[in-house]
Scaffold this motif. Structure first.
Motif, PDB file in Angstrom:
ATOM      1  N   GLY A 113       0.784  -1.222   0.000  1.00  0.00           N
ATOM      2  CA  GLY A 113       0.000   0.000   0.000  1.00  0.00           C
ATOM      3  C   GLY A 113       0.816   1.272   0.000  1.00  0.00           C
ATOM      4  N   LYS A 114       2.054   1.212  -0.479  1.00  0.00           N
ATOM      5  CA  LYS A 114       2.932   2.380  -0.473  1.00  0.00           C
ATOM      6  C   LYS A 114       2.844   3.139  -1.795  1.00  0.00           C
ATOM      7  N   LYS A 115       2.837   4.461  -1.696  1.00  0.00           N
ATOM      8  CA  LYS A 115       2.690   5.297  -2.882  1.00  0.00           C
ATOM      9  C   LYS A 115       3.804   5.052  -3.888  1.00  0.00           C
ATOM     10  N   GLU A 116       5.036   4.889  -3.408  1.00  0.00           N
ATOM     11  CA  GLU A 116       6.141   4.705  -4.346  1.00  0.00           C
ATOM     12  C   GLU A 116       5.990   3.420  -5.164  1.00  0.00           C
ATOM     13  N   HIS A 117       5.405   2.382  -4.550  1.00  0.00           N
ATOM     14  CA  HIS A 117       5.173   1.147  -5.289  1.00  0.00           C
ATOM     15  C   HIS A 117       4.047   1.308  -6.294  1.00  0.00           C
ATOM     16  N   LEU A 118       3.005   2.023  -5.905  1.00  0.00           N
ATOM     17  CA  LEU A 118       1.907   2.288  -6.830  1.00  0.00           C
ATOM     18  C   LEU A 118       2.392   3.100  -8.023  1.00  0.00           C
ATOM     19  N   ASP A 119       3.227   4.085  -7.782  1.00  0.00           N
ATOM     20  CA  ASP A 119       3.749   4.916  -8.866  1.00  0.00           C
ATOM     21  C   ASP A 119       4.556   4.088  -9.861  1.00  0.00           C
ATOM     22  N   ILE A 120       5.367   3.167  -9.341  1.00  0.00           N
ATOM     23  CA  ILE A 120       6.146   2.291 -10.224  1.00  0.00           C
ATOM     24  C   ILE A 120       5.215   1.432 -11.078  1.00  0.00           C
ATOM     25  N   PHE A 121       4.198   0.895 -10.445  1.00  0.00           N
ATOM     26  CA  PHE A 121       3.235   0.047 -11.161  1.00  0.00           C
ATOM     27  C   PHE A 121       2.516   0.827 -12.257  1.00  0.00           C
ATOM     28  N   LEU A 122       2.036   2.016 -11.957  1.00  0.00           N
ATOM     29  CA  LEU A 122       1.298   2.808 -12.945  1.00  0.00           C
ATOM     30  C   LEU A 122       2.208   3.263 -14.086  1.00  0.00           C
ATOM     31  N   LYS A 123       3.467   3.540 -13.774  1.00  0.00           N
ATOM     32  CA  LYS A 123       4.426   3.855 -14.838  1.00  0.00           C
ATOM     33  C   LYS A 123       4.628   2.640 -15.740  1.00  0.00           C
ATOM     34  N   GLY A 124       4.653   1.464 -15.126  1.00  0.00           N
ATOM     35  CA  GLY A 124       4.765   0.240 -15.916  1.00  0.00           C
ATOM     36  C   GLY A 124       3.558   0.033 -16.811  1.00  0.00           C
ATOM     37  N   CYS A 125       2.375   0.364 -16.319  1.00  0.00           N
ATOM     38  CA  CYS A 125       1.156   0.240 -17.128  1.00  0.00           C
ATOM     39  C   CYS A 125       1.232   1.148 -18.349  1.00  0.00           C
ATOM     40  N   GLN A 126       1.679   2.384 -18.149  1.00  0.00           N
ATOM     41  CA  GLN A 126       1.786   3.318 -19.267  1.00  0.00           C
ATOM     42  C   GLN A 126       2.783   2.814 -20.305  1.00  0.00           C
ATOM     43  N   ASN A 127       3.901   2.300 -19.839  1.00  0.00           N
ATOM     44  CA  ASN A 127       4.895   1.749 -20.756  1.00  0.00           C
ATOM     45  C   ASN A 127       4.346   0.532 -21.501  1.00  0.00           C
ATOM     46  N   ALA A 128       3.582  -0.309 -20.785  1.00  0.00           N
ATOM     47  CA  ALA A 128       3.031  -1.515 -21.397  1.00  0.00           C
ATOM     48  C   ALA A 128       2.073  -1.186 -22.529  1.00  0.00           C
ATOM     49  N   ILE A 129       1.338  -0.099 -22.410  1.00  0.00           N
ATOM     50  CA  ILE A 129       0.411   0.312 -23.472  1.00  0.00           C
ATOM     51  C   ILE A 129       1.171   0.547 -24.769  1.00  0.00           C
ATOM     52  N   GLU A 130       2.297   1.236 -24.686  1.00  0.00           N
ATOM     53  CA  GLU A 130       3.085   1.533 -25.884  1.00  0.00           C
ATOM     54  C   GLU A 130       3.728   0.271 -26.453  1.00  0.00           C
ATOM     55  N   VAL A 131       4.241  -0.596 -25.575  1.00  0.00           N
ATOM     56  CA  VAL A 131       4.843  -1.859 -26.023  1.00  0.00           C
ATOM     57  C   VAL A 131       3.808  -2.713 -26.734  1.00  0.00           C
ATOM     58  N   ALA A 132       2.606  -2.805 -26.144  1.00  0.00           N
ATOM     59  CA  ALA A 132       1.550  -3.638 -26.709  1.00  0.00           C
ATOM     60  C   ALA A 132       1.129  -3.168 -28.097  1.00  0.00           C
ATOM     61  N   LYS A 133       1.091  -1.858 -28.309  1.00  0.00           N
ATOM     62  CA  LYS A 133       0.751  -1.337 -29.627  1.00  0.00           C
ATOM     63  C   LYS A 133       1.769  -1.780 -30.667  1.00  0.00           C
ATOM     64  N   ARG A 134       3.040  -1.737 -30.277  1.00  0.00           N
ATOM     65  CA  ARG A 134       4.096  -2.066 -31.237  1.00  0.00           C
ATOM     66  C   ARG A 134       4.137  -3.546 -31.568  1.00  0.00           C
ATOM     67  N   CYS A 135       4.002  -4.400 -30.572  1.00  0.00           N
ATOM     68  CA  CYS A 135       4.138  -5.841 -30.840  1.00  0.00           C
ATOM     69  C   CYS A 135       2.795  -6.526 -31.077  1.00  0.00           C
ATOM     70  N   ARG A 136       1.697  -5.746 -31.050  1.00  0.00           N
ATOM     71  CA  ARG A 136       0.369  -6.233 -31.419  1.00  0.00           C
ATOM     72  C   ARG A 136      -0.147  -7.309 -30.466  1.00  0.00           C
ATOM     73  N   THR A 137      -0.149  -6.992 -29.192  1.00  0.00           N
ATOM     74  CA  THR A 137      -0.741  -7.926 -28.235  1.00  0.00           C
ATOM     75  C   THR A 137      -1.747  -7.197 -27.365  1.00  0.00           C
ATOM     76  N   LYS A 138      -2.509  -7.951 -26.594  1.00  0.00           N
ATOM     77  CA  LYS A 138      -3.447  -7.357 -25.640  1.00  0.00           C
ATOM     78  C   LYS A 138      -3.287  -7.964 -24.250  1.00  0.00           C
ATOM     79  N   TYR A 139      -2.137  -8.612 -23.995  1.00  0.00           N
ATOM     80  CA  TYR A 139      -1.911  -9.264 -22.709  1.00  0.00           C
ATOM     81  C   TYR A 139      -0.575  -8.841 -22.100  1.00  0.00           C
ATOM     82  N   THR A 140      -0.592  -8.537 -20.822  1.00  0.00           N
ATOM     83  CA  THR A 140       0.648  -8.286 -20.088  1.00  0.00           C
ATOM     84  C   THR A 140       0.540  -8.919 -18.706  1.00  0.00           C
TER      85      THR A 140
END
Length: 306
Positions: A113-140
């Motif tokens: 429940g720590k903010k710094e961990h949540l921030d890392i996770f949400l940054k990962g989600c944003q990055n995953a969106i861009e990766v998924a567009k490039r490699c044409r997937t819908k799963y992470t």
């Protein structure tokens, strides 16, 4: 409500087409065919397919495999991600999961429940969106991290649900699904069983948050594989496998994969669903002979009648 938002955003763009508006092409039928969409990993056919990753993908397609997994996709250059996605599309294959690095996998834990961990996770989600567009997937793949011994279990579960809801809000408009993977690697991990993961997915209440049901891990942690699949069915978004003990190809251990695949196949037909089945395991025999044995193992496991 998240589910209504998801339907609204995807109504004009079916499935993975929402990831960059990409269309699929129809490829020539492979030399072999499988009933289910098994997804090898790069490196599984270094001997038969060659070291070049694009040649490996072409070899997989020739053998009848209709999907690919690459856990390390986020670490590849953007141009390589795009080239892999384009090749898979050309061959009539699909990209399966990649691990959402930078987001709760090993480096942090959402249960705390720590903010710094949540921030890392949400940054990962944003990055995953861009990766998924490039490699044409819908799963992470998402792993919430370690169990916290200083917090009650219910508090940890609430922390995980809150974080995943935030992630789902980001992923839904892009048609990207985070699949939560309960693991058997260490008892320190927070997420360990399919029913626990089912409960979390129901609470998050989003089509962008589902279960990655890894049959190898669930055999170790809970057993009773077919009933657990049935119980969690509505929240399962993806399968992986490996035999136990050893975590190698089907037929190398105690799990009756032919029966399990038959059961899933029949249930898929009855419920109008489909899945990718990630080959998240090793090979019991080395070299080219082991790779041939791997292909034959999947031909055997897939050779069921319904």
């Amino acid at each position: 409500m998240l589910r209504r938002t998801f339907v609204k955003n995807l109504s004009a763009a079916a499935g993975v087409a929402a990831l960059g508006g990409l269309s699929r092409v129809t490829a020539a039928p492979p030399k072999n065919t499988f009933k289910l969409r098994y997804a090898p990993h790069l490196g599984m056919f270094d001997n038969l397919g060659g070291k070049d990753l694009y040649k490996q993908i072409e070899f997989m397609a020739d053998q009848g495999f209709r999907a690919l997994e690459d856990n390390g996709m986020t670490g590849r250059p953007a141009e390589e991600q795009t080239k892999m996605g384009d090749l898979l599309n050309k061959l009539g294959m699909e990209m399966g999961v990649f691990v959402l690095h930078k987001g709760g996998n090993g480096a942090n834990t959402l249960a705390a429940g720590k903010k710094e961990h949540l921030d890392i996770f949400l940054k990962g989600c944003q990055n995953a969106i861009e990766v998924a567009k490039r490699c044409r997937t819908k799963y992470t793949t998402v792993v919430p991290g370690d169990f916290q011994r200083n917090l009650p279990m219910g508090i940890q579960t609430g922390n995980v649900i809150d974080a995943l809801r935030r992630g789902a809000e980001m992923l839904e408009p892009h048609g990207l699904i985070m699949v939560l993977e309960p693991l058997s690697d260490t008892p320190d991990l927070y997420l360990r069983t399919s029913d626990q993961t089912y409960e979390i997915c129901r609470a998050v209440n989003s089509p962008s948050c589902k279960i990655l049901f890894d049959i190898y891990h669930m055999q170790k942690n809970e057993g009773h594989i077919i009933p657990h699949i049935d119980w969690a069915w509505n929240e399962i978004g993806y399968f992986q496998m490996g035999d136990n003990p050893g975590r190698n190809e089907p037929g190398s251990g105690e799990i009756n994969y032919q029966n399990i695949f038959k059961h899933i196949y029949k249930k898929m037909k009855a419920t109008n669903r489909d899945f990718i089945f990630g080959m998240e395991h090793g090979i019991s025999v080395g070299g080219a002979e082991g790779e041939k044995k791997l292909i034959e193992a999947y031909k055997w496991a897939d050779n069921f009648t319904v």
